[in-house]
Design an enzyme around this catalytic site. Structure first.
Site, PDB file in Angstrom:
ATOM      1  N   ASP A 254      -8.099 -18.474   0.249  1.00  0.00           N
ATOM      2  CA  ASP A 254      -8.900 -17.253   0.248  1.00  0.00           C
ATOM      3  C   ASP A 254     -10.345 -17.699  -0.009  1.00  0.00           C
ATOM      4  OD1 ASP A 254      -8.435 -14.473   0.546  1.00  0.00           O
ATOM      5  OD2 ASP A 254      -8.721 -14.112  -1.592  1.00  0.00           O
TER       6      ASP A 254
ATOM      7  N   ASP B 180      -2.575 -19.585  -0.658  1.00  0.00           N
ATOM      8  CA  ASP B 180      -3.570 -19.303  -1.710  1.00  0.00           C
ATOM      9  C   ASP B 180      -3.235 -19.829  -3.121  1.00  0.00           C
ATOM     10  OD1 ASP B 180      -4.650 -17.920   0.432  1.00  0.00           O
ATOM     11  OD2 ASP B 180      -4.550 -15.944  -0.488  1.00  0.00           O
TER      12      ASP B 180
ATOM     13  N   LYS C  41      -9.454 -17.887   4.873  1.00  0.00           N
ATOM     14  CA  LYS C  41      -9.362 -16.490   5.316  1.00  0.00           C
ATOM     15  C   LYS C  41     -10.182 -15.590   4.402  1.00  0.00           C
ATOM     16  CE  LYS C  41      -4.957 -15.820   2.952  1.00  0.00           C
ATOM     17  NZ  LYS C  41      -5.398 -14.803   2.000  1.00  0.00           N
TER      18      LYS C  41
ATOM     19  N   CYS D  51      -0.540 -11.391  -0.097  1.00  0.00           N
ATOM     20  CA  CYS D  51      -0.792 -12.337   0.994  1.00  0.00           C
ATOM     21  C   CYS D  51       0.488 -12.943   1.560  1.00  0.00           C
ATOM     22  CB  CYS D  51      -1.796 -13.394   0.546  1.00  0.00           C
ATOM     23  SG  CYS D  51      -3.418 -12.646   0.235  1.00  0.00           S
TER      24      CYS D  51
ATOM     25  N   HIS E 133     -18.389  -9.694  -0.921  1.00  0.00           N
ATOM     26  CA  HIS E 133     -17.289  -9.286  -0.038  1.00  0.00           C
ATOM     27  C   HIS E 133     -16.840  -7.843  -0.272  1.00  0.00           C
ATOM     28  CE1 HIS E 133     -13.078  -9.661   1.672  1.00  0.00           C
ATOM     29  NE2 HIS E 133     -13.849 -10.113   2.638  1.00  0.00           N
TER      30      HIS E 133
ATOM     31  N   HIS F 177     -14.141 -16.084   0.147  1.00  0.00           N
ATOM     32  CA  HIS F 177     -14.985 -14.921   0.400  1.00  0.00           C
ATOM     33  C   HIS F 177     -16.476 -15.197   0.175  1.00  0.00           C
ATOM     34  CE1 HIS F 177     -11.378 -12.566   0.570  1.00  0.00           C
ATOM     35  NE2 HIS F 177     -11.091 -12.659  -0.705  1.00  0.00           N
TER      36      HIS F 177
ATOM     37  N   HIS G 221     -13.393 -12.710  -6.660  1.00  0.00           N
ATOM     38  CA  HIS G 221     -12.487 -13.867  -6.729  1.00  0.00           C
ATOM     39  C   HIS G 221     -12.695 -14.753  -5.510  1.00  0.00           C
ATOM     40  CE1 HIS G 221     -10.423 -11.035  -4.099  1.00  0.00           C
ATOM     41  NE2 HIS G 221      -9.836 -12.095  -3.549  1.00  0.00           N
TER      42      HIS G 221
END
Ligand SMILES: [Zn+2]
Length: 207
Positions: A50, A12, A110, A155, A56, A52, A85
């Site tokens: 990351d 990330d 992810k 993470c 989310h 989303h 984010h």
């Protein structure tokens, strides 16, 4: 240092996790030159991103009356609420502009499902739903995982835990990580990683 069975897993390194990003990790951008240098020594590199949807479940904005960093109970357990984010296709979700790892073989996204977060690169936060990374690494005979990136206490931590749970060797490159530190999470992460047999090296040791 990294043999044929080694892979660098870069977690990330995205704009929203760097200073002035939506969920800035203090000094998160400092890892970029370190990670670039490390990556040049690894034929095998995997990047996570990351990624989303806009509404989310991990976003405080999706829970009326709740604020970022509060904890809610999701169907799969406790979930920290974050500022919005890494929304798909926004500049905040892009990799840091100075990250240069053209030879990375896989970019794994992810947190793509609205109703579940994913800290780990291996499993979503129910610790059961796989991202497919275990299969990718096994098929490529990559058994030694070197971890770097953001954030150390979320993470990176959960990716280390799942790597060990799946029987991989895990080595965290601590100076190539930065953390958020919510409620003592940095100290707790260091304890847990030691307990589960994750080795710790510096970038210098590896390069
Ligand atoms: Zn996220």
């Amino acid at each position: 240092m990294a043999g044929e069975s080694g892979v660098l897993l870069v977690i990330d390194v995205q704009n929203d996790f760097c200073p002035s990003g939506a969920l800035a990790v203090p000094r998160g951008d400092e890892v970029v030159p370190i990670v670039n240098r490390l990556a040049s020594r690894f034929p095998n590199v995997v990047l996570t991103q990351d990624w989303h949807p806009p509404d989310h479940l991990s976003f405080a904005s999706a829970h009326p009356g709740r604020k970022p960093y509060e904890i809610v109970t999701a169907p799969y357990g406790p979930q920290v609420l974050w500022p919005d984010h890494c929304v798909q296709e926004t500049p905040g979700a892009d990799f840091h502009k100075s990250l240069r790892i053209p030879h990375a073989g896989l970019v794994l996204r992810k947190g793509i499902h609205r109703t579940i977060d994913s800290y780990s690169a291996f499993y979503e936060n129910d610790r059961k739903t796989p991202t497919g990374l275990v299969g990718y690494l096994r098929e490529r005979n990559l058994t030694e995982i070197f971890l770097a990136g953001l954030a150390f206490d979320f993470c990176v931590r959960y990716s280390c835990e799942d790597a060990r749970r799946e029987g991989f060797e895990a080595i965290v490159i601590e100076d190539a990580c930065r953390g958020i530190d919510v409620g003592g999470s940095m100290a707790r992460t260091s304890e847990i990683l030691t307990e589960i047999g994750v080795a710790s090296l510096s970038a210098e040791d590896v390069v």
